[in-house]
Every structure is written in C-alpha cells, then in structure tokens.
Design a protein around this motif. Structure first.
Motif, short mmCIF file in Angstrom:
data_model
loop_
_atom_site.label_atom_id
_atom_site.label_comp_id
_atom_site.label_asym_id
_atom_site.label_seq_id
_atom_site.Cartn_x
_atom_site.Cartn_y
_atom_site.Cartn_z
N ARG A 180 0.83 -1.21 0.00
CA ARG A 180 0.00 0.00 0.00
C ARG A 180 0.86 1.26 0.00
O ARG A 180 0.58 2.22 -0.71
CB ARG A 180 -0.95 -0.03 1.18
CG ARG A 180 -2.01 -1.13 1.01
CD ARG A 180 -2.81 -1.40 2.25
NE ARG A 180 -3.50 -0.20 2.71
CZ ARG A 180 -3.92 -0.06 3.97
NH1 ARG A 180 -3.73 -1.00 4.87
NH2 ARG A 180 -4.54 1.04 4.33
N LEU B 180 1.44 4.28 -3.01
CA LEU B 180 1.37 5.72 -2.77
C LEU B 180 2.60 6.42 -3.31
O LEU B 180 2.52 7.48 -3.91
CB LEU B 180 1.23 6.01 -1.26
CG LEU B 180 1.38 7.48 -0.88
CD1 LEU B 180 0.17 8.29 -1.33
CD2 LEU B 180 1.60 7.63 0.61
N THR C 151 6.00 12.17 -6.21
CA THR C 151 5.22 12.21 -4.98
C THR C 151 6.06 12.51 -3.75
O THR C 151 5.76 13.43 -2.98
CB THR C 151 4.45 10.88 -4.79
OG1 THR C 151 3.54 10.72 -5.88
CG2 THR C 151 3.69 10.86 -3.49
N GLU D 60 -3.38 14.34 -7.19
CA GLU D 60 -3.43 13.03 -6.54
C GLU D 60 -3.20 13.15 -5.04
O GLU D 60 -3.91 12.54 -4.24
CB GLU D 60 -2.40 12.09 -7.16
CG GLU D 60 -2.76 11.65 -8.57
CD GLU D 60 -1.64 10.88 -9.27
OE1 GLU D 60 -0.58 10.64 -8.65
OE2 GLU D 60 -1.84 10.52 -10.44
N LEU D 61 -2.21 13.95 -4.65
CA LEU D 61 -1.92 14.12 -3.23
C LEU D 61 -3.05 14.84 -2.50
O LEU D 61 -3.35 14.53 -1.35
CB LEU D 61 -0.60 14.88 -3.05
CG LEU D 61 0.65 14.10 -3.47
CD1 LEU D 61 1.87 15.00 -3.46
CD2 LEU D 61 0.85 12.89 -2.59
N ASP E 259 -5.72 12.30 -2.00
CA ASP E 259 -5.35 11.37 -0.93
C ASP E 259 -5.47 12.00 0.45
O ASP E 259 -5.37 11.31 1.46
CB ASP E 259 -3.90 10.90 -1.11
CG ASP E 259 -3.71 10.00 -2.31
OD1 ASP E 259 -4.71 9.42 -2.81
OD2 ASP E 259 -2.56 9.87 -2.77
#
Length: 131
Positions: free
Chosen positions: A14, A18, A24, A59-60, A63
């Motif tokens: 997981r 990420l 990222t 995306e961040l 999340d």
C-alpha cells in the motif's frame, strides 16, 4: 526457508503504491518546509513538467496529504501545503532523505554501477531473460 509473499492489501504494498509516482515523495518533502505556490514548487524541482506537477498535486490532494488553498485575488493565487496526514506521511521520507545526504558516496557508487551495467548490456546487446 519459506517464501515471503507480499499480499496486495498489505502495508508495504500500500505504501509502495502511494510512493510509486515519480514526484510524490519530492513534493511531500518540499512542502514539509512550508506552503508554496505551483510555480515555486516547480522551480524547487528542476526537471518536473507543469503537467506532471499538477497531476501529482491533484493526486496528493485527493489522498488528503496536501491542502490546496485558492486566494481570491487578481490574478488568482493557489498555495499548497501539507495536511496533518501529509506531515505524518513525510516523516519516514525525511529519515530516508537524511540517510541519502549522509551516504552520498554510496549513491555515487550505485549510479556508477548502474551506468557500467547499462553500458555492458548495450555492448553485448543482451537483456535479462524474463522470469
């Protein structure tokens, strides 16, 4: 010896999912130092395209790791910062980045080895056999 199986839903897989996107961890690291606008972020990471940075930030934000704040000024200003969750996720990255700073010579050796292997592969024209 029993074989290790890394199941799809386990924590290592997981966290890997990420951190898989290229930028990222770098975005999280930079925002750890304080809120920034998109242009400031892009200048902090030479080599990242505006499109890739925007995608990474979206995306961040989705999340819940990054907060996007739009200021109602002309022209509009957008600023990004880490959320409380983002601050928790950046902690192990800070340890890794500290290790990298302390072990730059090891990273140099790794890059040299990789370059040598790539040159040797190019000369031989043989790639690794798939499993």
């Amino acid at each position: 010896m029993s074989s290790l199986i890394v199941e799809e839903g386990c924590p290592p897989r997981r966290i890997h999912k990420l951190l898989t996107p290229k930028w990222t961890s770098m975005v999280l690291y930079i925002l750890h130092h304080g809120p920034l606008r998109t242009g400031q972020l892009q200048r902090s990471m030479p080599g990242v395209s505006k499109k890739m940075l925007t995608q990474t930030l979206r995306e961040l934000e989705g999340d819940g790791l990054v907060h996007r704040e739009v200021f109602q000024v002309v022209p509009p200003m957008v600023e990004y910062s880490l959320t409380a969750l983002g601050e928790r996720f950046v902690q192990p990255l800070l340890a890794l980045y500290d290790w990298a700073e302390d072990n730059a010579a090891l990273l140099d050796e790794l890059e040299f080895n990789r370059e040598q292997a790539n040159q040797q592969e190019a000369r031989s024209g043989v790639a690794d056999e798939p499993d």
